[in-house]
Write a protein that holds these residues in place. Structure first.
Motif, PDB file in Angstrom:
ATOM      1  N   UNK A   1       1.325  -1.635  -0.559  1.00 40.64           N
ATOM      2  CA  UNK A   1      -0.295   0.293  -0.096  1.00 40.64           C
ATOM      3  C   UNK A   1       0.580   1.327   0.095  1.00 40.64           C
ATOM      4  N   UNK A   2       2.432   0.911   0.655  1.00 35.40           N
ATOM      5  CA  UNK A   2       2.721   2.558   0.455  1.00 35.40           C
ATOM      6  C   UNK A   2       4.417   1.283  -0.623  1.00 35.40           C
ATOM      7  N   UNK A   3       5.355   2.285  -0.987  1.00 31.48           N
ATOM      8  CA  UNK A   3       6.254   2.106  -1.999  1.00 31.48           C
ATOM      9  C   UNK A   3       7.759   2.231  -0.857  1.00 31.48           C
ATOM     10  N   UNK A   4       7.459   2.837   0.089  1.00 36.18           N
ATOM     11  CA  UNK A   4       8.631   3.266   1.137  1.00 36.18           C
ATOM     12  C   UNK A   4       8.604   4.061   1.821  1.00 36.18           C
ATOM     13  N   UNK A   5       9.283   3.823   3.469  1.00 37.63           N
ATOM     14  CA  UNK A   5       8.962   4.185   4.718  1.00 37.63           C
ATOM     15  C   UNK A   5      10.003   5.047   5.479  1.00 37.63           C
ATOM     16  N   UNK A   6       9.303   5.848   5.987  1.00 35.66           N
ATOM     17  CA  UNK A   6      10.775   6.293   6.551  1.00 35.66           C
ATOM     18  C   UNK A   6       9.907   6.329   8.156  1.00 35.66           C
ATOM     19  N   UNK A   7      10.759   5.434   8.534  1.00 36.40           N
ATOM     20  CA  UNK A   7      10.474   4.791  10.319  1.00 36.40           C
ATOM     21  C   UNK A   7      11.234   4.386  11.190  1.00 36.40           C
ATOM     22  N   UNK A   8      10.415   3.693  12.384  1.00 32.13           N
ATOM     23  CA  UNK A   8      11.617   3.285  13.162  1.00 32.13           C
ATOM     24  C   UNK A   8      11.591   1.569  12.433  1.00 32.13           C
ATOM     25  N   UNK A   9      13.192   1.020  13.536  1.00 31.82           N
ATOM     26  CA  UNK A   9      12.746  -1.087  13.340  1.00 31.82           C
ATOM     27  C   UNK A   9      12.067  -1.185  13.986  1.00 31.82           C
ATOM     28  N   UNK A  10      11.313  -2.139  13.981  1.00 32.94           N
ATOM     29  CA  UNK A  10      10.136  -3.068  14.512  1.00 32.94           C
ATOM     30  C   UNK A  10      11.328  -3.932  15.882  1.00 32.94           C
TER      31      UNK A  10
END
Length: 297
Positions: free
Chosen positions: A140-149
């Motif tokens: 549903x998205x192509x790239x994420x700017x996020x924290x690691x799980x």
């Protein structure tokens, strides 16, 4: 019928004769005549009146010319769209982010990408880290700017570390440990206000990990979904907290001390994540802009 037949037909019609069209197309006149004859046979219609010195269009030929030009124009446009898409000048990119991770430079980098690729449609989706990973896995998205799980549950995703955000202790300004730096071991008897794990598992797990390494399990007095609420609870005397330094710049500081931690592992990563199965030139262009900025998003 192939596009080649239509191109040959239009060339003869515009040139007014087979010999001139053959020179224009760099084919022999006999081959060109044969192709037009095949086209007429397939249509069951005579397109040219060959009884004159010039190859004059018949009435059906005049109408067919208009439609042939439309078809060729659509084919040319389709080829241009395909080439522009392959070069990354046309397309769409869906970007996941969360406000507690990206900073003011993020909007500037997105604007830079818009200016460089004005025909690429950009969709921005603000969501907590856990939902970003789910959205990536589901396409549903192509790239994420996020924290690691805490534990990566999808080996099919690629992750690139952009930076490590230092963690600070958030204390009342009159706290004995202010202004720091603070050793986590000195917080063993404190009440903690933490972000709920469902919202930010990386931060929650890091705080629990550091406390465990310091020899104690934190007493969690309260939790909140957003970091501004955590700061408000600390201001209200509910306890102390540990937050990434990048979030503290935008939060109210009245009556508080933000103290660096002494532990060498007192940080959480901000990462850029994507699925290699859905890589595209558009995605690579955005990643190049992010990397040229040194990951400062």
């Amino acid at each position: 019928m192939e596009l080649r037949h239509l191109r040959y037909f239009v060339a003869v019609a515009e040139s007014g004769g087979f010999s001139r069209a053959a020179r224009r197309l760099y084919v022999s006149q006999s081959a060109l005549s044969e192709q037009i004859a095949d086209l007429e046979a397939e249509l069951g219609v005579q397109l040219f009146d060959r009884s004159r010195l010039r190859a004059a269009l018949t009435a059906p030929g005049e109408l067919f010319l208009k439609e042939a030009r439309k078809v060729l124009g659509s084919a040319d446009q389709a080829m241009k769209v395909a080439r522009d898409s392959a070069s990354g000048d046309l397309g769409e990119i869906r970007i996941g982010f969360f406000t507690g991770g990206v900073g003011p430079n993020f909007s500037r980098l997105i604007q830079r990408f818009r200016q460089a690729h004005p025909r690429v449609r950009i969709s921005l989706h603000e969501m907590i880290p856990a939902l970003q990973w789910k959205a990536l896995a589901e396409g549903r998205i192509d790239i994420a700017f996020t924290r690691r799980l805490g534990v990566s549950n999808d080996a099919h995703l690629r992750v690139e570390v952009l930076r490590k955000d230092p963690l600070y202790a958030v204390l009342p300004r009159n706290h004995p440990l202010a202004p720091g730096p603070v050793d986590v071991r000195a917080l063993a008897n404190e009440r903690f206000v933490l972000c709920v794990r469902e919202t930010s598992p990386a931060l929650f797990d890091k705080v629990i990990e550091m406390c465990s390494e310091a020899g104690f399990s934190p007493e969690i007095a309260n939790t909140a979904n957003v970091w501004s609420s955590i700061v408000m609870l600390v201001q209200a005397g509910e306890g102390i907290s540990i937050l990434p330094t990048n979030t503290l710049q935008e939060l109210p500081k009245s009556g508080l001390a933000f103290c660096p931690l002494k532990q060498k592992n007192a940080w959480v990563e901000l990462v850029m994540a994507w699925s290699p199965e859905r890589e595209s030139t558009v995605l690579h262009h955005l990643q190049q802009i992010i990397r040229e900025a040194g990951g400062r998003v």
